[in-house]
Enzyme design. Structure first.
Site, short mmCIF file in Angstrom:
data_model
loop_
_atom_site.label_atom_id
_atom_site.label_comp_id
_atom_site.label_asym_id
_atom_site.label_seq_id
_atom_site.Cartn_x
_atom_site.Cartn_y
_atom_site.Cartn_z
N CYS A 126 0.83 -1.21 0.00
CA CYS A 126 0.00 0.00 0.00
C CYS A 126 0.87 1.26 0.00
O CYS A 126 1.86 1.34 0.73
CB CYS A 126 -0.91 -0.01 1.23
SG CYS A 126 -2.03 1.39 1.27
N CYS B 36 0.40 4.91 6.99
CA CYS B 36 -0.24 4.69 8.29
C CYS B 36 0.76 3.98 9.21
O CYS B 36 1.18 2.85 8.93
CB CYS B 36 -1.50 3.85 8.11
SG CYS B 36 -2.55 4.47 6.78
N CYS C 239 0.43 0.27 10.30
CA CYS C 239 -0.01 -0.76 9.34
C CYS C 239 1.10 -1.61 8.73
O CYS C 239 2.01 -1.09 8.06
CB CYS C 239 -0.83 -0.12 8.23
SG CYS C 239 -1.61 -1.38 7.19
N CYS D 247 -16.40 -9.15 5.79
CA CYS D 247 -15.77 -7.87 5.47
C CYS D 247 -14.56 -8.09 4.58
O CYS D 247 -13.66 -8.86 4.91
CB CYS D 247 -15.37 -7.17 6.76
SG CYS D 247 -14.58 -5.58 6.47
N CYS E 266 -19.50 -6.34 3.83
CA CYS E 266 -18.87 -5.06 4.17
C CYS E 266 -17.58 -4.99 3.37
O CYS E 266 -17.01 -6.03 3.03
CB CYS E 266 -18.58 -5.04 5.68
SG CYS E 266 -17.65 -3.60 6.22
N CYS F 29 -19.46 2.03 8.91
CA CYS F 29 -18.67 1.40 9.96
C CYS F 29 -17.41 2.24 10.08
O CYS F 29 -16.62 2.31 9.14
CB CYS F 29 -18.34 -0.04 9.55
SG CYS F 29 -17.18 -0.85 10.67
N ARG G 207 -17.68 -2.67 18.10
CA ARG G 207 -16.95 -3.91 17.80
C ARG G 207 -15.62 -3.99 18.55
O ARG G 207 -14.76 -3.12 18.41
CB ARG G 207 -16.71 -4.02 16.29
CG ARG G 207 -15.97 -5.30 15.91
CD ARG G 207 -15.94 -5.54 14.43
NE ARG G 207 -17.28 -5.56 13.89
CZ ARG G 207 -17.67 -4.90 12.81
NH1 ARG G 207 -16.81 -4.19 12.15
NH2 ARG G 207 -18.91 -4.96 12.40
N1 SAM Z 1 -6.69 0.42 3.20
C1 SAM Z 1 -7.97 0.67 3.72
C2 SAM Z 1 -8.00 1.81 4.71
O1 SAM Z 1 -6.98 2.12 5.30
O2 SAM Z 1 -9.09 2.36 4.90
C3 SAM Z 1 -8.63 -0.54 4.33
C4 SAM Z 1 -7.83 -1.53 5.14
S1 SAM Z 1 -7.07 -0.93 6.64
C5 SAM Z 1 -5.98 -2.25 7.05
C6 SAM Z 1 -8.42 -0.97 7.81
C7 SAM Z 1 -8.15 -0.58 9.23
O3 SAM Z 1 -7.42 -1.58 9.91
C8 SAM Z 1 -7.34 0.67 9.50
O4 SAM Z 1 -8.06 1.85 9.36
C9 SAM Z 1 -6.93 0.47 10.96
O5 SAM Z 1 -7.88 1.05 11.83
C10 SAM Z 1 -6.95 -1.07 11.12
N2 SAM Z 1 -5.59 -1.57 11.36
C11 SAM Z 1 -4.60 -1.71 10.46
N3 SAM Z 1 -3.47 -2.17 11.04
C12 SAM Z 1 -3.74 -2.33 12.35
C13 SAM Z 1 -2.98 -2.76 13.47
N4 SAM Z 1 -1.69 -3.09 13.35
N5 SAM Z 1 -3.57 -2.81 14.68
C14 SAM Z 1 -4.88 -2.45 14.81
N6 SAM Z 1 -5.65 -2.03 13.78
C15 SAM Z 1 -5.09 -1.95 12.57
C1 DTB Z 2 -11.14 -2.60 11.63
O1 DTB Z 2 -11.43 -1.59 12.29
N1 DTB Z 2 -10.31 -3.54 12.04
C2 DTB Z 2 -10.12 -4.57 11.03
C3 DTB Z 2 -11.15 -4.11 9.94
N2 DTB Z 2 -11.60 -2.86 10.43
C4 DTB Z 2 -10.78 -4.08 8.53
C5 DTB Z 2 -8.70 -4.69 10.57
C6 DTB Z 2 -7.74 -4.98 11.69
C7 DTB Z 2 -6.42 -5.20 11.08
C8 DTB Z 2 -5.38 -5.60 12.08
C9 DTB Z 2 -4.04 -5.74 11.48
C10 DTB Z 2 -3.94 -6.80 10.42
O2 DTB Z 2 -4.40 -7.94 10.61
O3 DTB Z 2 -3.34 -6.52 9.37
FE1 SF4 Z 3 -2.84 1.20 3.38
FE2 SF4 Z 3 -2.71 0.04 5.74
FE3 SF4 Z 3 -3.13 2.65 5.59
FE4 SF4 Z 3 -5.08 0.96 4.78
S1 SF4 Z 3 -4.28 1.19 6.84
S2 SF4 Z 3 -4.37 2.81 3.71
S3 SF4 Z 3 -3.82 -0.73 3.98
S4 SF4 Z 3 -1.28 1.55 4.91
#
Ligand code: SAM
Ligand code: DTB
Ligand code: SF4
Length: 324
Positions: A51, A55, A58, A95, A127, A187, A259
């Site tokens: 990506c 973030c 992430c 989802c 979702c 959501c 959630r």
């Molecule tokens: N790329 C899209 C976005 O950012 O909207 C969708 C996928 S993104 C992985 C969805 C959500 O996962 C993020 O907004 C964040 O709140 C959660 N998330 C990602 N990495 C995480 C982590 N290491 N621990 C907890 N939540 C995480």
């Molecule tokens: C949300 O709030 N939590 C989920 C879902 N929406 C998409 C994602 C959590 C991701 C946790 C880190 C991972 O597994 O990559």
């Molecule tokens: Fe990309 Fe992760 Fe940020 Fe979603 S949360 S926009 S997958 S870097």
């Protein structure tokens, strides 16, 4: 009439002595929800890693060196099989997550629309969390049968730039507006344990509480600190903070599904029980979130049995509305 909360009032709720806070949240929960009913969602990463965003939490951001392997968009048949498994396991919602900054109008989007149609035809709520969307894209998703769109605020407006610099808070809010205009349910939630202050937690709940209608679903994630990300050294979030955050969300967003999302693998059953008592009524089930591990499905079903919880049926809220 929905109460208009001020930040000061939300902070006061958050700082209420713990047992009093839980008891107040339980009372709100009982008034608006069926106690013991928990929505079970299954998560599937349909496009993983690589990506372009930054973030800080992430593991899927291309610029960090994590163990996540990049995987192009899955095929519709594969997703179909995963949906069958999720349904057999008792999930009522599926989802689909993609490591995209935003949706583009290309062949991949057409494929996602096909996935949505396929899963919706099985009687599961679908979702998606695909990054930013335009109103037109949100409408196409809705026409394909999408039920909800997940797009998290993640933290407060003030703290946003410390966590993400490649987009801003207003971009997030614009997507949420587009999703609403398309008639999808919203959501949106965030993460605690990223080094944010209590005011940041309160600020995020404040912004969510201002949305009209308020989001149908609010995920509260505990940071899963992944090696290679800038937040890898963050200490685990105390369960008490999770309970406080959930209870405050429950009180400020009385009708919303709250959630208990990422981070459950590090929580005891007792800790999770307190979260359910404080108003959590939704979880992600299945041994994987998007890229990180989650409790085994059977373990969760044992926890449901132990605590007297039951999974909520798909479209139960829609049916309720139709009956009114
Ligand atoms: N790329 C899209 C976005 O950012 O909207 C969708 C996928 S993104 C992985 C969805 C959500 O996962 C993020 O907004 C964040 O709140 C959660 N998330 C990602 N990495 C995480 C982590 N290491 N621990 C907890 N939540 C995480
Ligand atoms: C949300 O709030 N939590 C989920 C879902 N929406 C998409 C994602 C959590 C991701 C946790 C880190 C991972 O597994 O990559
Ligand atoms: Fe990309 Fe992760 Fe940020 Fe979603 S949360 S926009 S997958 S870097």
């Amino acid at each position: 009439m929905i109460k208009e909360w001020t930040k000061e009032e939300i902070l006061e709720v958050y700082n209420t002595p713990l047992l009093e806070l839980i008891s107040k949240a339980t009372e709100v929960h009982q008034r608006h929800h069926k106690v013991g009913e928990v929505q079970v969602s299954s998560l599937l990463s349909i496009k993983t890693g690589g990506c372009p965003e930054d973030c800080a939490y992430c593991p899927q951001a291309a610029r960090y060196h994590t163990e996540v392997k990049v995987h192009k968009l899955m095929d519709v048949e594969e997703v179909n099989a995963c949906a069958d498994n999720a349904k057999a396991g008792g999930a009522s919602r599926m989802c689909l997550g993609a490591a995209w900054r935003e949706v583009r109008d290309n062949r991949d989007f057409e494929k996602v629309l096909d996935m949505v149609k396929t899963i919706n035809s099985k009687g599961l709520e679908v979702c998606a969390t695909l990054g930013m969307v335009t109103e037109d894209q949100a409408k196409r998703l809705a026409e394909a049968g999408l039920y909800a769109y997940n797009h998290n605020l993640d933290t407060s407006e003030e703290n946003y730039n410390n966590i993400i610099t490649t987009r801003n808070y207003d971009d997030r809010l614009t997507t949420l507006k587009n999703v609403r205009k398309a008639g999808l349910t919203v959501c949106s939630g965030g993460i605690i344990g990223m080094g944010e202050s209590i005011n940041d937690r309160v600020g995020m709940l404040y912004t969510l509480s201002l949305l009209r209608p308020q989001p149908e679903s609010v995920p509260i994630n505990a940071l899963v600190a992944v090696e290679g990300t800038p937040l890898e050294e963050q200490p685990p979030v105390p369960i008490w903070d999770m309970v406080r955050m959930i209870a405050t969300a429950r009180i400020v967003l009385p009708k919303t599904a709250v959630r208990l999302s990422a981070g459950r693998l590090s929580m005891s059953i007792e800790g999770q029980a307190l979260c359910f008592l404080a108003g959590a009524n939704s979880i992600f089930a299945g041994d994987k979130l998007l890229t990180t591990p989650n409790p085994e499905f059977n373990q969760d079903m044992e926890m449901f049995k132990l605590l007297g919880l039951s999974p909520k049926k798909a479209f139960a809220d829609k049916l309720k509305e139709e009956l009114v």
